[in-house]
Design a protein around this motif. Sequence first.
Motif, mmCIF file in Angstrom:
data_model
loop_
_atom_site.group_PDB
_atom_site.id
_atom_site.type_symbol
_atom_site.label_atom_id
_atom_site.label_comp_id
_atom_site.label_asym_id
_atom_site.label_seq_id
_atom_site.Cartn_x
_atom_site.Cartn_y
_atom_site.Cartn_z
ATOM 1 N N VAL A 75 0.975 -1.235 -0.046
ATOM 2 C CA VAL A 75 0.033 -0.097 -0.033
ATOM 3 C C VAL A 75 1.060 1.201 -0.155
ATOM 4 C CG1 VAL A 75 -1.520 1.619 1.414
ATOM 5 C CG2 VAL A 75 -1.952 -1.154 1.078
ATOM 6 N N TYR A 93 -5.916 4.835 7.016
ATOM 7 C CA TYR A 93 -7.024 5.045 6.310
ATOM 8 C C TYR A 93 -7.100 5.232 4.919
ATOM 9 C CZ TYR A 93 -8.730 6.584 10.962
ATOM 10 O OH TYR A 93 -8.899 6.533 12.334
ATOM 11 N N GLY A 94 -8.517 4.810 4.273
ATOM 12 C CA GLY A 94 -8.504 4.870 2.908
ATOM 13 C C GLY A 94 -7.796 6.204 2.182
ATOM 14 N N VAL A 97 -4.282 6.529 1.365
ATOM 15 C CA VAL A 97 -3.685 5.643 0.336
ATOM 16 C C VAL A 97 -3.820 6.127 -1.201
ATOM 17 C CG1 VAL A 97 -4.129 3.373 -0.787
ATOM 18 C CG2 VAL A 97 -4.494 3.588 1.770
ATOM 19 N N VAL A 100 -2.703 0.820 -4.722
ATOM 20 C CA VAL A 100 -2.169 -0.624 -3.961
ATOM 21 C C VAL A 100 -1.661 -1.412 -5.037
ATOM 22 C CG1 VAL A 100 -3.273 -2.582 -3.063
ATOM 23 C CG2 VAL A 100 -4.282 -0.055 -2.493
ATOM 24 N N TYR A 125 -3.983 -6.035 5.394
ATOM 25 C CA TYR A 125 -4.910 -5.296 4.397
ATOM 26 C C TYR A 125 -6.438 -5.571 4.552
ATOM 27 C CZ TYR A 125 -6.349 -3.314 0.024
ATOM 28 O OH TYR A 125 -6.811 -2.704 -1.185
ATOM 29 N N ASN A 126 -7.199 -4.635 4.347
ATOM 30 C CA ASN A 126 -8.419 -4.913 4.272
ATOM 31 C C ASN A 126 -9.299 -3.864 3.381
ATOM 32 O OD1 ASN A 126 -11.312 -5.552 4.659
ATOM 33 N ND2 ASN A 126 -11.110 -5.291 7.053
ATOM 34 N N PRO A 127 -9.531 -4.238 2.074
ATOM 35 C CA PRO A 127 -10.216 -3.434 1.184
ATOM 36 C C PRO A 127 -11.560 -2.559 1.506
ATOM 37 C CG PRO A 127 -10.201 -5.666 0.121
ATOM 38 C CD PRO A 127 -9.261 -5.596 1.338
ATOM 39 N N ASP A 128 -12.130 -3.589 2.391
ATOM 40 C CA ASP A 128 -13.570 -3.340 2.690
ATOM 41 C C ASP A 128 -13.795 -2.635 3.823
ATOM 42 O OD1 ASP A 128 -14.486 -4.975 0.626
ATOM 43 O OD2 ASP A 128 -13.761 -6.811 2.067
ATOM 44 N N SER A 129 -12.673 -2.175 4.490
ATOM 45 C CA SER A 129 -12.582 -1.357 5.824
ATOM 46 C C SER A 129 -12.254 -0.040 5.611
ATOM 47 C CB SER A 129 -11.683 -1.886 6.781
ATOM 48 O OG SER A 129 -11.544 -1.148 7.971
ATOM 49 N N TYR A 131 -10.262 1.276 7.548
ATOM 50 C CA TYR A 131 -9.037 1.036 7.857
ATOM 51 C C TYR A 131 -8.125 0.101 6.903
ATOM 52 C CZ TYR A 131 -10.857 2.703 12.187
ATOM 53 O OH TYR A 131 -11.563 3.078 13.216
ATOM 54 N N ARG A 132 -7.603 0.623 5.923
ATOM 55 C CA ARG A 132 -7.125 -0.218 4.703
ATOM 56 C C ARG A 132 -5.994 -1.109 5.314
ATOM 57 N NH1 ARG A 132 -10.895 1.653 2.790
ATOM 58 N NH2 ARG A 132 -11.213 2.405 0.520
#
Length: 418
Positions: A75, A93-94, A97, A100, A125-129, A131-132
Amino acid sequence: MIQVTGRRAEKALLLLLCLGKRGSTAFQVRGPVATTQRATAAVRVCRPTALSSVAGGVAEPGTTVACSRKLSKAVVVARGKARLFWDGNPLVYGGAVSRVEGDPAAGDVVDVIDSSGKFIAWGVYNPDSMYRVRVLAREGEAVCHDRDVGAVVKERLLTARDARRAIGLPNAKTDTYRLVNGEGDRLSGLVVDVFAGVVGVSSSAVWVEAFRPEIEGALGEVFGADATEIIWRRSDGRLQQDGWKGNNLSSPGVVAETTGADSEAARGAGSSEEVGAVGGGETGEKRLRSDAPSTVVREHGLEFEVRPQFGQKTGFYCDQRESRQAVRELSQGKNVLDMFCYSGGFALNAAAGGALRVVGVDSSQPALEEAQVNAARNELEGLTEFVKDDALNFMKASCCRRAPAIIAPPLAATPDGG
């Protein structure tokens, strides 16, 4: 130079040191002998190579270990945002960023790099949150190199344990306390509470669920025979906010999953009937049940029955230990009203502190029954009264009464009931 003084010095040092503050800041401890000794112990725990002299001296942070990008999955932090993460922010946070790389999936370990390609940290990593990335290790740490989540969790647990020991936990009067407090112990989304020989885990992040075997393994290594049982609870609402799509979300009838010697009995009691969620809260926050297995713990010399499989959070608000102690110190000669009293933690501390009379109010009958049991266990039933009522209605009806009031609504603090 940062000077830390007073009776809270060791806690300030834990905050500064155990969170891994960067740079060449020097720390000087000044205060009563006992305080400086404990604070110096905290320095030794969190920065074992940093202490340059005995209590009262200056502690220089130790040397760091260089770390570089290792993974194809990464990221990239937007230009101008890297400072946040160089300074230790554990949540990417998204909005921070830029792009990716490597097409990581939820739960994958990724490197975090700045816009010039310089390595900052790694995490999950978490693309759905929102908090990436939940950062687990940063540049300069020995645990940074191998991208081994289990090793990092074990290291954080050991640091957290030693930090609590540095301030005297556990001890003869207190054997229940919070061992891991999420970001405060550099394990975002994970809470670990200790109830004598029972360990209660609260999971509120996808990475915690993804690496549950590693976390349970690390807990087993750190506690060894001192833990008879590990109880794993999911905070469903927060997991859903974090993008959790698993098939094993806690249903109303399955409150907690346990491992250890007493796990079969605990599972049997935990799934015998539908319990339902506390109104307005998360499905992971279950009503207290009198038939669930209980554990007796001590806090500041008072004994409490707790039921980690049920009730709010992990079964007891371990993070309010010092607040309860403060209430005890302020209650001498006063009438005290404890709203949302749950199992009586604040109320009984007020009574133990010399209050003339204490009234606890809660809408949960099982919680009030637990509070009464706890009052009797500590021989404080003559000073305490527990009333079943809606707290707001009770306050309206009691608006003309004058008494110090403790108002700590467990589920009304935030819109999601957290």
